[in-house]
Scaffold this motif. Structure first.
Motif, PDB file in Angstrom:
ATOM      1  N   GLY A  14      45.714  38.390  39.798  1.00 36.29           N
ATOM      2  CA  GLY A  14      45.127  37.931  38.733  1.00 36.29           C
ATOM      3  C   GLY A  14      44.158  36.615  39.120  1.00 36.29           C
ATOM      4  O   GLY A  14      43.543  36.061  38.026  1.00 36.29           O
ATOM      5  N   ASN A  15      43.882  36.539  40.118  1.00 36.25           N
ATOM      6  CA  ASN A  15      42.799  35.317  40.526  1.00 36.25           C
ATOM      7  C   ASN A  15      41.370  35.777  40.228  1.00 36.25           C
ATOM      8  O   ASN A  15      41.072  36.944  40.660  1.00 36.25           O
ATOM      9  CB  ASN A  15      42.906  35.206  41.841  1.00 36.25           C
ATOM     10  CG  ASN A  15      44.246  34.125  42.309  1.00 36.25           C
ATOM     11  OD1 ASN A  15      44.025  33.031  41.932  1.00 36.25           O
ATOM     12  ND2 ASN A  15      45.206  34.947  42.728  1.00 36.25           N
ATOM     13  N   ASP A  16      40.770  35.252  39.375  1.00 37.46           N
ATOM     14  CA  ASP A  16      39.208  35.508  38.969  1.00 37.46           C
ATOM     15  C   ASP A  16      38.452  35.148  40.190  1.00 37.46           C
ATOM     16  O   ASP A  16      37.289  35.771  40.063  1.00 37.46           O
ATOM     17  CB  ASP A  16      39.209  34.680  37.750  1.00 37.46           C
ATOM     18  CG  ASP A  16      40.088  34.821  36.592  1.00 37.46           C
ATOM     19  OD1 ASP A  16      40.365  36.020  36.182  1.00 37.46           O
ATOM     20  OD2 ASP A  16      40.568  33.642  36.422  1.00 37.46           O
ATOM     21  N   LEU A  17      38.639  34.400  40.715  1.00 37.40           N
ATOM     22  CA  LEU A  17      37.672  33.706  41.747  1.00 37.40           C
ATOM     23  C   LEU A  17      38.254  33.472  43.196  1.00 37.40           C
ATOM     24  O   LEU A  17      39.388  32.824  43.233  1.00 37.40           O
ATOM     25  CB  LEU A  17      37.197  32.355  41.411  1.00 37.40           C
ATOM     26  CG  LEU A  17      36.069  31.618  42.277  1.00 37.40           C
ATOM     27  CD1 LEU A  17      35.061  32.327  42.833  1.00 37.40           C
ATOM     28  CD2 LEU A  17      35.580  30.471  41.578  1.00 37.40           C
ATOM     29  N   ALA A  21      36.435  42.896  47.537  1.00 38.59           N
ATOM     30  CA  ALA A  21      35.274  42.746  46.714  1.00 38.59           C
ATOM     31  C   ALA A  21      34.803  44.200  45.905  1.00 38.59           C
ATOM     32  O   ALA A  21      34.733  44.120  44.636  1.00 38.59           O
ATOM     33  CB  ALA A  21      34.188  41.978  47.063  1.00 38.59           C
ATOM     34  N   ALA A  22      34.684  45.008  46.826  1.00 41.83           N
ATOM     35  CA  ALA A  22      34.249  46.512  46.448  1.00 41.83           C
ATOM     36  C   ALA A  22      35.309  47.105  45.436  1.00 41.83           C
ATOM     37  O   ALA A  22      34.911  47.818  44.382  1.00 41.83           O
ATOM     38  CB  ALA A  22      33.835  47.282  47.380  1.00 41.83           C
ATOM     39  N   ASP A  23      36.647  47.001  45.549  1.00 42.27           N
ATOM     40  CA  ASP A  23      37.415  47.593  44.816  1.00 42.27           C
ATOM     41  C   ASP A  23      37.998  46.694  43.609  1.00 42.27           C
ATOM     42  O   ASP A  23      38.574  46.869  42.671  1.00 42.27           O
ATOM     43  CB  ASP A  23      38.774  47.370  45.653  1.00 42.27           C
ATOM     44  CG  ASP A  23      38.713  48.669  46.760  1.00 42.27           C
ATOM     45  OD1 ASP A  23      37.793  49.512  46.739  1.00 42.27           O
ATOM     46  OD2 ASP A  23      39.705  48.479  47.745  1.00 42.27           O
ATOM     47  N   TYR A  24      37.103  45.518  43.444  1.00 35.59           N
ATOM     48  CA  TYR A  24      37.572  44.693  42.285  1.00 35.59           C
ATOM     49  C   TYR A  24      36.352  43.953  41.746  1.00 35.59           C
ATOM     50  O   TYR A  24      35.983  42.467  42.035  1.00 35.59           O
ATOM     51  CB  TYR A  24      38.596  43.470  42.604  1.00 35.59           C
ATOM     52  CG  TYR A  24      39.901  43.943  42.768  1.00 35.59           C
ATOM     53  CD1 TYR A  24      40.758  43.950  41.723  1.00 35.59           C
ATOM     54  CD2 TYR A  24      40.250  44.336  43.986  1.00 35.59           C
ATOM     55  CE1 TYR A  24      42.297  44.459  41.947  1.00 35.59           C
ATOM     56  CE2 TYR A  24      41.588  44.790  44.256  1.00 35.59           C
ATOM     57  CZ  TYR A  24      42.519  44.814  43.296  1.00 35.59           C
ATOM     58  OH  TYR A  24      43.996  45.361  43.581  1.00 35.59           O
ATOM     59  N   PRO A  25      35.536  44.833  41.159  1.00 40.94           N
ATOM     60  CA  PRO A  25      34.055  44.406  40.950  1.00 40.94           C
ATOM     61  C   PRO A  25      34.020  43.528  39.560  1.00 40.94           C
ATOM     62  O   PRO A  25      32.840  42.632  39.480  1.00 40.94           O
ATOM     63  CB  PRO A  25      33.474  45.780  40.311  1.00 40.94           C
ATOM     64  CG  PRO A  25      34.563  46.663  40.051  1.00 40.94           C
ATOM     65  CD  PRO A  25      35.650  46.227  40.922  1.00 40.94           C
ATOM     66  N   ARG A  49      43.765  41.059  49.014  1.00 42.43           N
ATOM     67  CA  ARG A  49      43.996  42.132  47.929  1.00 42.43           C
ATOM     68  C   ARG A  49      45.161  41.383  46.957  1.00 42.43           C
ATOM     69  O   ARG A  49      45.139  41.715  45.933  1.00 42.43           O
ATOM     70  CB  ARG A  49      44.321  43.234  48.740  1.00 42.43           C
ATOM     71  CG  ARG A  49      44.256  44.486  47.802  1.00 42.43           C
ATOM     72  CD  ARG A  49      44.482  45.772  48.503  1.00 42.43           C
ATOM     73  NE  ARG A  49      43.517  46.164  49.303  1.00 42.43           N
ATOM     74  CZ  ARG A  49      42.160  46.604  49.130  1.00 42.43           C
ATOM     75  NH1 ARG A  49      42.033  47.011  47.696  1.00 42.43           N
ATOM     76  NH2 ARG A  49      41.235  46.532  49.866  1.00 42.43           N
ATOM     77  N   ARG A  50      46.101  40.732  47.768  1.00 44.57           N
ATOM     78  CA  ARG A  50      47.327  40.367  47.110  1.00 44.57           C
ATOM     79  C   ARG A  50      46.827  39.302  46.129  1.00 44.57           C
ATOM     80  O   ARG A  50      47.332  39.213  44.697  1.00 44.57           O
ATOM     81  CB  ARG A  50      48.365  39.800  47.707  1.00 44.57           C
ATOM     82  CG  ARG A  50      49.470  40.812  48.413  1.00 44.57           C
ATOM     83  CD  ARG A  50      50.578  40.360  49.201  1.00 44.57           C
ATOM     84  NE  ARG A  50      50.471  39.214  50.138  1.00 44.57           N
ATOM     85  CZ  ARG A  50      50.153  39.505  51.121  1.00 44.57           C
ATOM     86  NH1 ARG A  50      50.540  40.622  51.616  1.00 44.57           N
ATOM     87  NH2 ARG A  50      50.123  38.523  52.227  1.00 44.57           N
TER      88      ARG A  50
END
Length: 355
Positions: free
Chosen positions: A84-87, A103-107, A78-79
């Motif tokens: 700002g990591n894209d991948l 992943a569900a929180d950062y689509p 999460r951190r």
């Protein structure tokens, strides 16, 4: 809006788009062990470094090592997303559920999880087909053993580890019908003292070839000290025990990491389940001991090429389980789905799988 203001806004939007295009792709990695383990985490980090070298300033990478599976993993993943990591690549089976939750929180971000099976539109899975290398390992062990006994240091009872124990045994049995395999479950990925104790216990029980699914060179060092054989895990470990070292099964993650980053940059990445093996140069057999005979080395090369070309698949039937029940009919090859859920030993293995 005036003509001048329209021109100014258009220029601002153009500059903003150009700045975004010039920003590096931020890529995060989460490792279960230290990058100095000389095994699994070390090889993933070598893949990260190769990817950095390939893309230069087009990427910016971050890694976190020694992450415990569970709550610590979710906080770490999460951190990385918040930073700002894209991948984000998460590289241990126990990271699967934490990765899926984040992943569900950062689509809008892309996540790749190694060795698991949960997927989503922005979450894919990837795996090195280690059982291919293990089968070759087993054949090599079956040719050099004098006690007809292989010792196997297992980490955790997950399908990947069970597959690999089976593959070692099947490979050994293909060249030595009298082979036996003894298994100790270490319940760790990396603990040099515990790994060394397991290796010594197995050698006390008659094993003269030690195979490991743990990540330190401690088992190979123990084998070297006692004049037995050992096998390198994930990286080339030959320099730790040059006399004992039979061969190493190397995981080369660079091709996969480079290809994946390229697709994410191009906007062509799609979620899926990647399995990379000998034929993809993701699994490599290296540093075969020079003391082996020409016939033994030739057999190792023959098996490696046959598996790489697809001519030989280690899990083609007939295969029975320990109870003698037919699990894979003659001429049938296990599917990825079946292999991904393997929770049984093949017939002939005298050991139990912890529940």
């Amino acid at each position: 809006m005036s003509f001048k203001r329209s021109l100014a806004l258009a220029a601002t939007l153009t500059l903003s788009a150009q700045a975004m295009a010039d920003d590096p792709l931020k890529v995060g990695f989460v490792y279960v062990g230290p990058i100095g383990d000389h095994g699994w985490s070390y090889q993933h980090d070598q893949g990260r470094l190769a990817m950095e070298e390939h893309f230069g300033d087009k990427v910016q990478t971050t890694y976190v090592e020694n992450v415990n599976e569970g709550a610590d993993a979710e906080r770490t993943i999460r951190r990385l997303a918040q930073a700002g990591n894209d991948l984000i690549f998460t590289t241990s089976f126990g990271f699967m559920n934490p990765t899926a939750r984040v992943a569900a929180d950062y689509p809008d971000k892309t996540f790749l999880h190694a060795t698991g099976y949960k997927q989503a539109e922005n979450l894919g899975t990837y795996l090195s087909v280690t059982y291919e290398g293990r089968y070759v390992t087993g054949a090599a062990a079956g040719m050099v053993t004098e006690s007809d006994t292989i010792g196997y240091i297992a980490s955790f009872p997950i399908p990947e580890v069970i597959r690999d124990i089976n593959a070692v045994y099947l490979g050994a049995r293909s060249v030595n019908p009298d082979i036996k395999i003894k298994v100790i479950w270490a319940n760790t990925w990396f603990d040099p003292a515990k790994e060394a104790d397991a290796a010594n216990t197995l050698m006390d029980q008659g094993a003269d070839v030690i195979v490991q699914h743990t990540d330190s060179p401690a088992p190979l060092l123990a084998a070297e000290k006692r004049g037995h054989w050992g096998v390198g895990q994930a990286s080339d470990m030959s320099h730790f025990g040059p006399k004992a070292h039979l061969l190493s099964v190397v995981n080369d993650w660079a091709p996969y990491y480079i290809d994946t980053v390229d697709k994410v940059m191009a906007g062509t990445w799609e979620s899926g389940d990647y399995w990379g093996g000998i034929g993809d140069d993701v699994i490599k057999i290296v540093a075969v001991n020079e003391s082996l005979t020409d016939e033994q080395r030739s057999k190792i090369d023959e098996l490696t090429k046959a598996i790489g070309s697809g001519e030989l698949h280690p899990f083609t039937g007939p295969l029975n389980n320990q109870a003698g029940e037919l699990k894979v009919p003659e001429g049938t090859t296990m599917t990825r789905e079946e292999l991904a859920g393997m929770n049984w030993y093949v017939e002939g293995i005298d050991a139990t799988i912890p529940q």
